[in-house]
Motif scaffolding. Structure first.
Motif, mmCIF file in Angstrom:
data_model
loop_
_atom_site.group_PDB
_atom_site.id
_atom_site.type_symbol
_atom_site.label_atom_id
_atom_site.label_comp_id
_atom_site.label_asym_id
_atom_site.label_seq_id
_atom_site.Cartn_x
_atom_site.Cartn_y
_atom_site.Cartn_z
ATOM 1 N N LEU A 467 24.477 11.686 -46.448
ATOM 2 C CA LEU A 467 25.409 12.752 -46.824
ATOM 3 C C LEU A 467 25.399 13.870 -45.538
ATOM 4 N N GLN A 468 24.345 13.465 -44.654
ATOM 5 C CA GLN A 468 24.151 14.307 -43.450
ATOM 6 C C GLN A 468 25.420 13.649 -42.648
ATOM 7 N N GLY A 469 25.437 12.273 -42.750
ATOM 8 C CA GLY A 469 26.480 11.748 -41.875
ATOM 9 C C GLY A 469 27.921 11.876 -42.336
ATOM 10 N N LYS A 470 28.167 12.582 -43.452
ATOM 11 C CA LYS A 470 29.332 12.992 -43.884
ATOM 12 C C LYS A 470 29.667 14.334 -43.954
ATOM 13 N N GLU A 471 28.657 15.216 -43.175
ATOM 14 C CA GLU A 471 29.202 16.541 -43.210
ATOM 15 C C GLU A 471 29.925 16.707 -42.096
ATOM 16 N N ALA A 472 30.169 16.306 -41.041
ATOM 17 C CA ALA A 472 31.209 16.639 -40.108
ATOM 18 C C ALA A 472 32.372 16.359 -40.670
ATOM 19 N N VAL A 473 32.864 15.121 -40.944
ATOM 20 C CA VAL A 473 34.002 14.550 -41.582
ATOM 21 C C VAL A 473 34.448 15.418 -42.710
ATOM 22 N N GLY A 474 33.270 15.954 -43.616
ATOM 23 C CA GLY A 474 33.893 16.941 -44.885
ATOM 24 C C GLY A 474 34.343 18.510 -44.144
ATOM 25 N N ARG A 475 33.510 18.809 -42.957
ATOM 26 C CA ARG A 475 34.127 19.951 -42.536
ATOM 27 C C ARG A 475 35.383 19.913 -41.899
ATOM 28 N N ALA A 476 35.840 18.917 -41.411
ATOM 29 C CA ALA A 476 37.064 18.783 -40.523
ATOM 30 C C ALA A 476 38.040 18.567 -41.916
ATOM 31 N N ILE A 477 38.003 17.906 -42.906
ATOM 32 C CA ILE A 477 38.737 17.888 -44.202
ATOM 33 C C ILE A 477 38.710 19.079 -44.813
ATOM 34 N N LEU A 478 37.650 19.929 -45.028
ATOM 35 C CA LEU A 478 37.761 21.255 -45.501
ATOM 36 C C LEU A 478 38.250 22.298 -44.399
ATOM 37 N N GLN A 479 38.735 22.231 -43.027
ATOM 38 C CA GLN A 479 39.440 22.967 -42.454
ATOM 39 C C GLN A 479 40.785 22.668 -42.314
ATOM 40 N N SER A 480 41.263 21.645 -42.582
ATOM 41 C CA SER A 480 42.704 21.061 -42.744
ATOM 42 C C SER A 480 43.381 21.396 -44.105
ATOM 43 N N THR A 482 45.166 23.049 -46.396
ATOM 44 C CA THR A 482 45.859 24.287 -46.469
ATOM 45 C C THR A 482 45.747 24.958 -47.942
ATOM 46 N N ALA A 483 45.606 24.187 -48.830
ATOM 47 C CA ALA A 483 45.477 24.797 -50.083
ATOM 48 C C ALA A 483 44.553 25.689 -50.529
ATOM 49 N N LEU A 484 43.615 25.692 -49.541
ATOM 50 C CA LEU A 484 42.579 26.584 -49.582
ATOM 51 C C LEU A 484 42.405 27.919 -48.728
ATOM 52 N N SER A 485 42.100 29.008 -49.303
ATOM 53 C CA SER A 485 42.098 30.445 -48.303
ATOM 54 C C SER A 485 40.739 30.227 -47.474
ATOM 55 N N GLU A 486 40.737 31.191 -46.586
ATOM 56 C CA GLU A 486 39.772 31.096 -45.637
ATOM 57 C C GLU A 486 38.352 31.604 -46.574
ATOM 58 N N LYS A 487 38.433 32.469 -47.324
ATOM 59 C CA LYS A 487 37.427 32.849 -48.151
ATOM 60 C C LYS A 487 36.892 31.918 -49.089
ATOM 61 N N GLU A 488 37.764 30.861 -49.545
ATOM 62 C CA GLU A 488 37.368 29.680 -50.429
ATOM 63 C C GLU A 488 36.744 28.762 -49.496
ATOM 64 N N LYS A 489 37.337 28.387 -48.203
ATOM 65 C CA LYS A 489 36.659 27.607 -47.225
ATOM 66 C C LYS A 489 35.248 28.144 -46.928
ATOM 67 N N GLN A 490 35.032 29.419 -46.690
ATOM 68 C CA GLN A 490 33.820 29.887 -46.598
ATOM 69 C C GLN A 490 32.811 29.635 -47.769
ATOM 70 N N MET A 491 33.316 29.675 -48.788
ATOM 71 C CA MET A 491 32.360 29.607 -50.131
ATOM 72 C C MET A 491 31.973 28.020 -50.208
ATOM 73 N N GLU A 492 33.089 27.280 -49.893
ATOM 74 C CA GLU A 492 32.833 25.690 -50.022
ATOM 75 C C GLU A 492 31.665 25.229 -48.936
ATOM 76 N N GLU A 493 31.820 26.082 -47.592
ATOM 77 C CA GLU A 493 30.822 25.862 -46.427
ATOM 78 C C GLU A 493 29.599 26.162 -47.036
ATOM 79 N N ALA A 494 29.318 27.229 -47.806
ATOM 80 C CA ALA A 494 28.214 27.881 -47.927
ATOM 81 C C ALA A 494 27.646 26.962 -49.247
ATOM 82 N N GLN A 495 28.282 26.460 -49.881
ATOM 83 C CA GLN A 495 27.948 25.639 -51.111
ATOM 84 C C GLN A 495 27.259 24.407 -50.611
#
Length: 627
Positions: A467-480, A482-495
């Motif tokens: 799962l650690q190996g998938k964190e970088a690609v997960g962050r890249a997918i999260l940042q890309s 567009t359906a999520l707001s910045e706040k939602e992205k921050q919440m997903e990152e925190a979770q």
């Protein structure tokens, strides 16, 4: 079919050659035979003047007509010490080792100084010593046995005795010495004393009675008698008629049963039956059985000492033997542990306790193997070394367990995440709402992974790494996404970070639990070692006390005989030896006798395992405080 460790020799071999220049040489071929014998050995040696028929009796003990060379002239035939090993006729778990020695007092020898050494070696190596002579047991026969009187100059019991002191306590010699049989050949007299019938044993004991008087001549006459009585508390006598006519004696081994005198045949049968039924296995003080390999080591030690010009020391020989045998015991225990682990351990195990449980079972069995073979391990050095080696091997199995579990888990995760990896490569997740789909697919992989059994001890750690190996690609997918707001992205990152922290904590908790399980297993190992050592010490103590008891009984009987014969001075000396035996028995019974050995184990562990915890030391110490 041969039992492993038995010896089947078609003919005798020279064990110790006595060369014309007086040098004693061990023969490698005979030593090799002994070294292959893993059974306890019963060793019967025969000594006596040359041309008295020693070899014939040894052939009969072997159940054969031919074997040891009989010779047919007035010249001595056997040179040095010859050996013939056979399965014991009455005890399948023992090997009978027969030692035939060259004749003593051979006038044809260029060098006769080794007669005393041949005699001494026969005593040191045997459990039953047969002294073979002709005619009667008279003063001349006793004078020929002057080698017994010289034993205290040829053999030392302990290395600590001051050479300036008087001869060592005869009870110490008796502890090491064999049973004694006097075989009187061509005996033609009636077994009577003062007109009364007497047994063969009675005839011998009467011959060993001390002569009255305190002159130099009387003391010289009594010396071999006293030595035989002191050194050989177990004594037996057999008398043999002439076996055949003088004409047929030269071809004795060729004669059939009907060609031999009936009385002679009966005596030979009684003699052989007695030896087969009563000859004990070879042991060292404390009752440790001597195998053929150990007998070979004793022979090497004694001969090397004699050839170096020194006097053989029984205590040092036993210590050298113990060093060899304890090393072999440790190696045998380690090999047994390895075999059992190979049979019982299937890697990877589901948990560390599963592996430790198998290890504990195999360690216990290996320790039993060590204890059964080791002896005189007073400082417990070899046991501590065995513990350290088993600990290292356990850690090796733990590492292999982790490696195999990791490989298994990585292969499983790679298989389960094939579709997920393909979606990442094809960009399926890099679109609106793609992050949610990526997280769902990742959780599906995790769920299916957890359902699979037999992943082993690295299941959580391998999942965390995956799962650690998938964190970088997960962050890249999260940042890309567009359906999520910045706040939602921050919440997903925190979770995601919280879940990663939770996984790390779970792995650390598991690691700590495994460490505690290993520490507990080490405590168990220490306690198992101490318990088995205590059991062995108690068995050793019982054997020693039994030895002491038998020796005291024989000394008391000898003292009573001396008093009845009117020899108060000798009886008082015997009483001193009895008192020393009583004092030794008291020391053996004292709890401190056991504590010393257990403390030696703790000391050895501190030296070999400096990381041993104080809790473990206290656990071991508590064991012997309660003795």
């Amino acid at each position: 079919m041969a039992t492993p460790g038995e010896a089947h020799m078609a003919h005798p071999l020279c064990l110790i050659e006595n060369r014309p220049d007086g040098k004693l040489i061990l023969q490698e071929e005979a030593l090799a035979v002994l070294q292959r014998i893993r059974q306890p050995v019963v060793v019967v040696a025969i000594v006596g003047p040359y041309r008295t028929g020693k070899s014939y009796l040894m052939n009969r003990l072997a159940g054969q007509r031919k074997g040891f060379s009989l010779g047919s002239t007035v010249q001595a035939n056997t040179k040095g010490i010859w050996m013939w090993c056979h399965p014991h006729p009455h005890q399948s778990d023992r090997t009978l080792v027969l030692l035939d020695t060259e004749g003593l007092e051979d006038t044809g020898k260029g060098n006769t100084q080794n007669d005393a050494w041949i005699f001494a070696l026969a005593i040191l190596l045997s459990t039953t010593l047969v002294y073979n002579s002709k005619g009667t047991i008279d003063q001349n026969a006793l004078d020929q046995l002057h080698y017994v009187s010289e034993l205290t100059q040829k053999i030392r019991v302990t290395s600590s005795r001051d050479p300036s002191q008087e001869d060592e306590d005869s009870s110490e010699f008796a502890r090491y010495f064999p049973a004694f049989i006097w075989a009187v050949r061509d005996f033609t007299l009636d077994l009577e004393i003062n007109g009364r019938p007497v047994s063969e044993d009675g005839y011998l004991e009467n011959a060993l009675k001390l002569q009255k008087g305190d002159t130099e001549q009387v003391r010289r006459c009594n010396l071999p008698r006293l030595c035989i009585r002191k050194f050989f508390p177990s004594r037996k006598c057999f008398t043999f008629d002439r076996p055949a006519s003088r004409k047929n004696l030269r071809r004795l081994e060729e004669l059939q049963e009907e060609d031999l005198e009936e009385e002679f045949q009966e005596s030979v049968t009684r003699f052989c039956d007695h030896v087969w039924e009563t000859a004990k296995r070879k042991t060292v003080p404390g009752g440790q059985a001597v195998t053929g390999a150990m007998l070979a080591k004793l022979a090497e030690t004694y001969v090397e000492t004699i050839c170096s010009g020194k006097v053989p020391c029984l205590e040092n020989a036993v210590l050298a033997l113990a060093e060899m045998e304890n090393m072999a015991a440790m190696e045998e225990a380690l090999a047994h542990y390895g075999r059992l682990m190979g049979e019982r351990l299937n890697l990877p195990t589901e948990s560390v306790p599963d592996l430790l449980r198998v290890h504990a079972e195999c360690e216990k069995e290996a320790l039993k193997v060590f204890m059964a073979r080791a002896f005189k391990n007073d400082e417990s050095h070899f046991q501590a070394k065995l513990m350290k080696t088993l600990l290292d091997q356990k850690e090796g199995y733990c590492q292999r367990n982790e490696q195999e579990s990791t490989q298994c888990c990585q292969a499983l995760l790679a298989s389960l995440s094939v579709e997920l990896e393909e979606k990442v490569r094809s960009g399926v997740y890099f679109q609106p709402n793609g992050h949610g789909q990526f997280v769902a697919d990742l959780k599906d992989v995790e769920g299916r992974y957890r359902q699979k059994p037999k992943k082993g001890v690295m299941a959580e750690a391998s999942l965390k790494q995956f799962l650690q190996g998938k964190e970088a690609v997960g962050r890249a997918i999260l940042q890309s996404d567009t359906a999520l707001s910045e706040k939602e992205k921050q919440m997903e990152e925190a979770q995601a970070q919280a879940e990663a922290t939770k996984r790390e904590q779970e792995v650390q908790r598991q690691r700590q639990a495994e460490l505690e399980q290993k520490v507990q297993d080490q405590h168990r190992s220490y306690e198992e070692n101490v318990q088995q050592l205590k059991t062995k010490m108690e068995q050793h103590r019982e054997r020693l006390l039994e030895e002491q008891k038998k020796m005291m009984e024989s000394k008391l009987a000898e003292q009573e005989a001396l008093l009845n014969e009117g020899y108060r001075k000798e009886a008082e000396q015997m009483m001193k030896e009895i008192q020393r035996l009583r004092e030794e028995s008291a020391k053996i019974k004292d709890p401190s006798w056991s504590k010393k050995v257990l403390k030696g184990l703790v000391t050895g562990l501190n030296l070999i395992l400096p990381g041993i915890t104080s809790k473990a030391i206290r656990a071991i110490s508590e064991q012997f405080r309660n003795l």
